[in-house]
Write an enzyme that holds these catalytic residues in place. Structure first.
Site: not given
Length: 155
Positions: A46-47
């Site tokens: 996600g990051c």
């Protein structure tokens, strides 16, 4: 319960080390808009999606006078690896003791896969030229973050 800073609040001054170990202060950017985005951990799916989305929109954001600063608890060496592996074109800052995250109200209880722990919540702050929080972004998908900011700025 998070106590996230609200629009109109003065952003807390901070000094953190960037991905190459240099000290960066929020006040270094007075006179420019700054997107301070908090993310949990470098090089996680996600990051990475969020960082690459911002990377790909950096030129458009810069044309609107916005500087990007990403903050996570990761140490500068891990941030450097993140920048190198993903060709990131903006500054990442290390907040290992999560003091800045706490000042902004984004450090707190999280739940993931049945586990409860403390960590950074994925929240961004658009800070105006005078150091005042202009907008808080706390509801977005990682792949749409930059577009959300661009849409806000275009209004």
């Amino acid at each position: 319960m998070l106590s996230i800073l609200k629009c109109g609040a003065l952003a807390p001054e901070f000094s953190l080390l960037n991905q190459v170990g240099e000290s960066v202060r929020l006040s270094d950017f007075r006179g420019r808009k700054v997107l301070v985005y908090f993310y949990p951990k470098a090089l996680t799916p996600g990051c990475t999606t969020q960082a690459c989305d911002l990377r790909d929109s950096k030129v458009e954001l810069a044309q609107l006078g916005v500087v990007i600063l990403g903050i996570s608890p990761d140490l500068p060496t891990k941030l450097h690896n993140f920048v190198e592996k993903k060709a990131l074109n903006f500054t990442l800052l290390s907040d290992p003791d999560h003091q800045v995250a706490e000042q902004f109200g984004v450090w707190g209880e999280k739940k993931f896969m049945g586990r409860t722990y403390d960590g950074i919540h994925r929240i961004s702050f658009l800070i105006d030229e005078n150091g005042v929080i202009e907008q808080v972004f706390d509801q977005f998908k990682t792949k749409d973050h930059a577009q959300l900011v661009l849409d806000y700025l275009a209004r």
